[in-house]
Design an enzyme around this catalytic site. Structure first.
Site, PDB file in Angstrom:
ATOM      1  N   LYS A  54     -14.127  65.146  -5.111  1.00 28.48           N
ATOM      2  CA  LYS A  54     -15.213  64.410  -4.441  1.00 28.48           C
ATOM      3  C   LYS A  54     -14.870  64.216  -2.961  1.00 28.48           C
ATOM      4  CE  LYS A  54     -16.635  62.190  -8.718  1.00 28.48           C
ATOM      5  NZ  LYS A  54     -16.521  61.031  -9.625  1.00 28.48           N
ATOM      6  N   GLN A  98     -13.848  55.008  -9.783  1.00 25.18           N
ATOM      7  CA  GLN A  98     -13.748  56.088 -10.762  1.00 25.18           C
ATOM      8  C   GLN A  98     -13.543  55.514 -12.166  1.00 25.18           C
ATOM      9  OE1 GLN A  98     -14.167  59.451 -10.111  1.00 25.18           O
ATOM     10  NE2 GLN A  98     -14.018  59.750 -12.324  1.00 25.18           N
ATOM     11  N   ASP A 121     -22.886  55.540  -7.334  1.00 29.64           N
ATOM     12  CA  ASP A 121     -22.728  56.085  -8.685  1.00 29.64           C
ATOM     13  C   ASP A 121     -23.878  55.629  -9.594  1.00 29.64           C
ATOM     14  OD1 ASP A 121     -20.912  57.938  -9.469  1.00 29.64           O
ATOM     15  OD2 ASP A 121     -19.286  56.526  -9.905  1.00 29.64           O
TER      16      ASP A 121
END
Ligand code: NDP
Length: 292
Positions: A54, A98, A121
């Site tokens: 990412k 994450q 996200d």
């Protein structure tokens, strides 16, 4: 093989190029580079790989990334404090924690701490809640589900009235994909580990999204001829012929299903590249929203 292969790499590249061009234009107009903070707790090797890829993708399109790697021994309070600091930092437009967090963390509390405006996200309970409500729009849609929808709409244009089957009901893939399909006016069946007669249900599908994490579970005779198949699964299967001793495969028996489907995503090279492309798109959107 009869199915068209939906090339996520090529489609993902196109999206990245669009994001890069828009960022270049922003910078030329004197605006700052968008910023993404990645927060990784613990040493999960798969998570380390995802975060690195990412960050690399961010650098390629002109998004500045700020990486925070915390030990698994970090306390819940310290993690929430970091997120609160990032909420207040104007250089940070998006915050990505994450998942999964190591055991012991209250994931929902951490996700709720992220500012809704920086939730690139799309997992903040408010964004997910809006996704589930008619007439309310989330600020951000989770990246893998957004990628799945992008591929489906690219392939089918309109999903209205189509029979959609989603295999899996996780918070990060199955459930948001199902909610998005409902919003796109498909008729949706969600299957999970307690579902019965999976094969019969899947055979009704005009479009199938498989997100179970079971290697090659969906066989050729499960699929209606002409179905569009999106395979989200990423599974390691032992393979002595490969240098690493394994290969990656999806939840769909690709060769068999490609004989009957109208179009299919490969693994790797299908949904994966779209997940990252959607993260970049969401981060740019967050930067644009911050200036409104
Ligand atoms: P989870 O393990 O969180 O969820 C799996 C879902 O599949 C659950 O809802 C589970 O049911 C259901 N399931 C499990 N076994 C069966 C079965 N035999 N029959 C029917 N349903 C079953 O996984 P994720 O949603 O996080 O991920 C799914 C897959 O997608 C994984 O392979 C993962 O690696 C991959 N993935 C890929 C991404 C990408 O970018 N391409 C991103 C994220 C994930 P129940 O709820 O009853 O337990």
């Amino acid at each position: 093989m009869t199915a068209k292969v939906i090339d996520g790499k090529v489609i993902g590249e196109q999206i990245r190029a669009e994001v890069a061009a828009e960022i270049e234009e922003r910078v030329r107009a004197g605006k700052p580079h968008p910023g993404l903070a990645t927060v990784l707790v613990g040493e999960n090797p798969a998570s380390q790989v995802y975060v690195r890829s990412k960050q690399k993708a961010c650098a390629e399109v002109g998004i500045e990334s700020f990486g925070y790697n915390l030990p698994a021994t970090t306390s819940q309070a310290d993690l929430e404090k970091l997120v609160a600091d990032l909420n207040a930092d104007p250089k940070v437009n998006g915050i990505l924690v994450q998942l999964p967090l190591p055991p012991g963390f209250d994931e929902e509390r951490v996700l709720s701490t992220i500012s809704v405006e920086k939730d690139v996200d799309g997992f903040h309970p408010i964004n997910i809640g809006r996704l589930a409500q008619k007439g309310r729009d989330p600020l951000f849609i989770p990246c893998t589900p957004a990628g799945v929808m992008y591929l489906l709409e690219h392939e089918l244009h309109s999903l209205e009235g189509l029979e959609a089957v989603v295999l899996g009901r996780s918070n990060i893939v199955g459930m948001p994909v199902a909610l998005l399909l409902v919003r796109a006016n498909a008729t949706v069946t969600i299957c999970h580990s307690r579902s019965k007669d999976l094969k019969e249900i899947v055979r009704r599908a005009d479009l199938l999204v498989a997100a179970v994490g079971k290697a090659e579970m969906v066989k050729g005779d499960w699929v209606k001829p002409g179905c569009v198949v999106i395979d989200v699964g990423i599974n390691r299967v032992e393979d002595a012929s490969k240098p690493r001793g394994y290969r990656l495969t999806g939840d769909v028996a690709y060769d068999e299903v490609a004989e009957v489907a109208r179009a299919i995503t490969p693994v790797p090279g299908g949904v994966g590249p779209l997940t990252i492309a959607m993260l970049l798109k969401n981060t740019l959107r967050a930067a644009n929203l911050a200036e409104k």
